[in-house]
Design a protein around this motif. Structure first.
Motif, PDB file in Angstrom:
ATOM      1  N   VAL A 125       0.845  -1.191   0.000  1.00 39.42           N
ATOM      2  CA  VAL A 125       0.000   0.000   0.000  1.00 39.42           C
ATOM      3  C   VAL A 125       0.881   1.241   0.000  1.00 39.42           C
ATOM      4  CG1 VAL A 125      -1.677   1.350   1.313  1.00 39.42           C
ATOM      5  CG2 VAL A 125      -1.926  -1.127   1.159  1.00 39.42           C
ATOM      6  N   VAL A 126       0.535   2.185  -0.863  1.00 38.33           N
ATOM      7  CA  VAL A 126       1.191   3.482  -0.925  1.00 38.33           C
ATOM      8  C   VAL A 126       0.114   4.549  -0.784  1.00 38.33           C
ATOM      9  CG1 VAL A 126       2.568   5.070  -2.329  1.00 38.33           C
ATOM     10  CG2 VAL A 126       3.013   2.619  -2.432  1.00 38.33           C
ATOM     11  N   THR A 127       0.426   5.626  -0.101  1.00 41.97           N
ATOM     12  CA  THR A 127      -0.537   6.723  -0.032  1.00 41.97           C
ATOM     13  C   THR A 127       0.034   7.978  -0.676  1.00 41.97           C
ATOM     14  OG1 THR A 127       0.211   7.471   2.152  1.00 41.97           O
ATOM     15  CG2 THR A 127      -1.566   5.849   2.092  1.00 41.97           C
ATOM     16  N   SER A 128      -0.835   8.681  -1.390  1.00 40.00           N
ATOM     17  CA  SER A 128      -0.543  10.033  -1.847  1.00 40.00           C
ATOM     18  C   SER A 128      -1.222  10.996  -0.888  1.00 40.00           C
ATOM     19  CB  SER A 128      -1.076  10.252  -3.258  1.00 40.00           C
ATOM     20  OG  SER A 128      -0.381   9.450  -4.187  1.00 40.00           O
ATOM     21  N   THR A 129      -0.700  12.207  -0.779  1.00 37.51           N
ATOM     22  CA  THR A 129      -1.253  13.158   0.176  1.00 37.51           C
ATOM     23  C   THR A 129      -1.580  14.481  -0.495  1.00 37.51           C
ATOM     24  OG1 THR A 129       0.803  14.239   0.855  1.00 37.51           O
ATOM     25  CG2 THR A 129       0.294  12.123   1.894  1.00 37.51           C
ATOM     26  N   SER A 130      -2.322  15.305   0.225  1.00 41.50           N
ATOM     27  CA  SER A 130      -2.702  16.612  -0.293  1.00 41.50           C
ATOM     28  C   SER A 130      -1.571  17.620  -0.168  1.00 41.50           C
ATOM     29  CB  SER A 130      -3.936  17.124   0.459  1.00 41.50           C
ATOM     30  OG  SER A 130      -3.663  17.245   1.845  1.00 41.50           O
ATOM     31  N   ALA A 131      -0.411  17.180   0.295  1.00 42.27           N
ATOM     32  CA  ALA A 131       0.701  18.093   0.579  1.00 42.27           C
ATOM     33  C   ALA A 131       1.185  18.932  -0.609  1.00 42.27           C
ATOM     34  CB  ALA A 131       1.853  17.323   1.217  1.00 42.27           C
ATOM     35  N   PRO A 132       1.419  18.475  -1.841  1.00 40.17           N
ATOM     36  CA  PRO A 132       1.309  17.098  -2.331  1.00 40.17           C
ATOM     37  C   PRO A 132       2.546  16.288  -1.987  1.00 40.17           C
ATOM     38  CG  PRO A 132       2.016  18.519  -4.097  1.00 40.17           C
ATOM     39  CD  PRO A 132       1.827  19.415  -2.893  1.00 40.17           C
ATOM     40  N   GLY A 133       2.522  15.027  -2.325  1.00 43.70           N
ATOM     41  CA  GLY A 133       3.630  14.144  -2.044  1.00 43.70           C
ATOM     42  C   GLY A 133       3.120  12.790  -1.616  1.00 43.70           C
ATOM     43  N   VAL A 134       4.023  11.981  -1.085  1.00 47.23           N
ATOM     44  CA  VAL A 134       3.655  10.634  -0.659  1.00 47.23           C
ATOM     45  C   VAL A 134       3.608  10.569   0.859  1.00 47.23           C
ATOM     46  CG1 VAL A 134       4.515   9.471  -2.710  1.00 47.23           C
ATOM     47  CG2 VAL A 134       6.078   9.932  -0.806  1.00 47.23           C
ATOM     48  N   GLY A 135       2.868   9.563   1.352  1.00 44.41           N
ATOM     49  CA  GLY A 135       2.768   9.348   2.779  1.00 44.41           C
ATOM     50  C   GLY A 135       3.501   8.099   3.212  1.00 44.41           C
ATOM     51  N   ILE A 136       2.789   6.975   3.226  1.00 46.36           N
ATOM     52  CA  ILE A 136       3.392   5.733   3.701  1.00 46.36           C
ATOM     53  C   ILE A 136       3.673   4.775   2.554  1.00 46.36           C
ATOM     54  CG2 ILE A 136       2.168   5.951   5.903  1.00 46.36           C
ATOM     55  CD1 ILE A 136       0.458   3.513   4.904  1.00 46.36           C
ATOM     56  N   PHE A 137       4.635   3.888   2.780  1.00 43.03           N
ATOM     57  CA  PHE A 137       4.913   2.746   1.912  1.00 43.03           C
ATOM     58  C   PHE A 137       4.856   1.524   2.816  1.00 43.03           C
ATOM     59  CE2 PHE A 137       6.848   6.322  -0.128  1.00 43.03           C
ATOM     60  CZ  PHE A 137       6.736   6.098  -1.489  1.00 43.03           C
ATOM     61  N   ALA A 138       3.799   0.754   2.734  1.00 46.84           N
ATOM     62  CA  ALA A 138       3.590  -0.367   3.641  1.00 46.84           C
ATOM     63  C   ALA A 138       3.641  -1.688   2.887  1.00 46.84           C
ATOM     64  CB  ALA A 138       2.248  -0.231   4.359  1.00 46.84           C
ATOM     65  N   ASP A 139       4.625  -2.531   3.225  1.00 44.25           N
ATOM     66  CA  ASP A 139       4.750  -3.859   2.644  1.00 44.25           C
ATOM     67  C   ASP A 139       4.096  -4.847   3.602  1.00 44.25           C
ATOM     68  OD1 ASP A 139       5.507  -6.310   1.586  1.00 44.25           O
ATOM     69  OD2 ASP A 139       7.490  -5.607   0.986  1.00 44.25           O
ATOM     70  N   LEU A 140       2.899  -5.320   3.252  1.00 44.74           N
ATOM     71  CA  LEU A 140       2.147  -6.182   4.150  1.00 44.74           C
ATOM     72  C   LEU A 140       2.739  -7.576   4.251  1.00 44.74           C
ATOM     73  CD1 LEU A 140      -1.498  -5.117   3.251  1.00 44.74           C
ATOM     74  CD2 LEU A 140       0.076  -4.156   4.915  1.00 44.74           C
ATOM     75  N   ARG A 141       3.560  -7.972   3.294  1.00 49.38           N
ATOM     76  CA  ARG A 141       4.210  -9.282   3.383  1.00 49.38           C
ATOM     77  C   ARG A 141       5.245  -9.307   4.498  1.00 49.38           C
ATOM     78  NH1 ARG A 141       5.402 -11.001  -2.942  1.00 49.38           N
ATOM     79  NH2 ARG A 141       3.226 -11.322  -3.547  1.00 49.38           N
ATOM     80  N   THR A 142       5.952  -8.220   4.661  1.00 48.39           N
ATOM     81  CA  THR A 142       6.997  -8.150   5.681  1.00 48.39           C
ATOM     82  C   THR A 142       6.529  -7.462   6.950  1.00 48.39           C
ATOM     83  OG1 THR A 142       7.852  -6.030   4.874  1.00 48.39           O
ATOM     84  CG2 THR A 142       8.742  -8.033   3.867  1.00 48.39           C
ATOM     85  N   GLY A 143       5.402  -6.739   6.862  1.00 48.72           N
ATOM     86  CA  GLY A 143       4.916  -5.988   8.008  1.00 48.72           C
ATOM     87  C   GLY A 143       5.669  -4.694   8.242  1.00 48.72           C
ATOM     88  N   LYS A 144       6.480  -4.278   7.268  1.00 47.85           N
ATOM     89  CA  LYS A 144       7.291  -3.079   7.420  1.00 47.85           C
ATOM     90  C   LYS A 144       6.625  -1.870   6.768  1.00 47.85           C
ATOM     91  CE  LYS A 144      11.800  -5.421   7.586  1.00 47.85           C
ATOM     92  NZ  LYS A 144      13.138  -5.530   6.936  1.00 47.85           N
TER      93      LYS A 144
END
Length: 309
Positions: A125-144
């Motif tokens: 999962v990746v999030t884009s933000t209203s900043a603009p820019g990116v928020g989180i990068f979540a790898d659910l396979r590793t939990g990181k």
């Protein structure tokens, strides 16, 4: 901006293929999600599954109270993601699985300020933000949950490769292909802004024209920087490239909004010929979500933001 073959066992013209041997043998996946009073999953066997724990709207204490809460279905039709009512956290589930928190930093408080996007396999999962820019990068396979590349959020997230193993981001006029660990694999300086990355991790596709009325596209080689000539997609009058992607075989797929739903085409990048793959009729629901959708596609709401402009 992902749309795969989760609907292949369900809808070609808006009719459920219940009882056919081919449909019976196919694994049951999510055909689409819809929201009336609450969110529901409509499966490829016609069954409807309630998701009462999913928020329909941002809570009163959110930045944008009352706006629609995102609900995502992965491109493979096996995973669904939502903000849960109990604590406002964004979670991932499979049909027979338990909830998995994506990141404790992604909460219902930021709905319509931060937009989650999921890879086709439902594991990143990746999030884009209203900043603009990116928020989180979540790898659910590793939990990181990884920090943004270069420890700066000044990136635009353009999309995943079809297999979910690469991420395409832009920083000013620089495109970078990252692996899931956010290690840079390829960089290119260009003014083009692709919407899709093929599984060769080299070929990208970009629409050409003025948003939202794209009718042309071109391919870009991220290794050489060479762009092929512009191709006019042979869409019916009044239809446009609302979503652009590659399938697993590297062919360009276009989705286009209609008055009654969505049509999906395979497009020849040599001639622009658009071959109709399927037509999907919109259900009678306040909002609906197809596998691979971003939070706010042109067709997701009965009266979309795009249609009101």
């Amino acid at each position: 901006m992902r749309f795969r073959t989760a609907l292949a066992a369900l809808l070609l013209t808006g009719t459920t293929l219940i009882g056919s041997p081919a449909a019976a043998a196919a694994p049951v996946t999510i055909a689409y999600a819809q929201r009336t009073q609450a969110w529901q999953l409509v499966l490829t066997n016609g069954e409807v599954v309630e998701v009462p724990e999913a928020l329909a709207k941002a809570p009163k204490d959110a930045v944008n109270a009352g706006v629609r809460a995102p609900f995502l279905v992965s491109g493979d039709g096996k995973h669904f993601l939502y903000f849960r009512k109990s604590d406002g956290l964004f979670v991932e589930r499979t049909l027979n699985g338990k909830e998995k928190v994506v990141s404790r930093r992604l909460t219902a408080y930021t709905i319509d300020e931060e937009w989650p996007m999921v890879s086709d396999d439902g594991s990143y999962v990746v999030t884009s933000t209203s900043a603009p820019g990116v928020g989180i990068f979540a790898d659910l396979r590793t939990g990181k949950v990884l920090p943004p590349p270069g420890h700066t959020d000044a990136w635009s997230f353009l999309g995943f490769s079809s297999d979910g193993k690469r991420l395409l981001l832009a920083d000013d006029e620089r495109l970078t292909v990252f692996d899931r660990g956010l290690r840079a694999r390829m960089r290119l300086k260009t003014r083009l802004a692709p919407m899709a990355l093929a599984n060769d991790y080299i070929t990208a596709a970009t629409p050409v024209g003025t948003w939202p009325k794209y009718r042309k596209l071109r391919l870009l080689n991220l290794r050489t920087g060479r762009a092929k000539g512009t191709v006019t997609v042979q869409l019916p009058r009044g239809r446009y490239i609302d979503d652009l992607d590659f399938d697993q075989a590297g062919r360009v797929i276009v989705r286009s909004k209609t008055g009654t739903g969505v049509v999906i085409y395979r497009v020849s990048t040599a001639t622009g010929k658009a071959t109709l793959l399927r037509t999907i009729a919109r259900p009678d629901a306040e909002a609906w979500v197809l596998p691979g959708d971003n939070p706010y596609e042109p067709w997701t709401e009965r009266k979309s933001k795009a249609s009101q402009e």
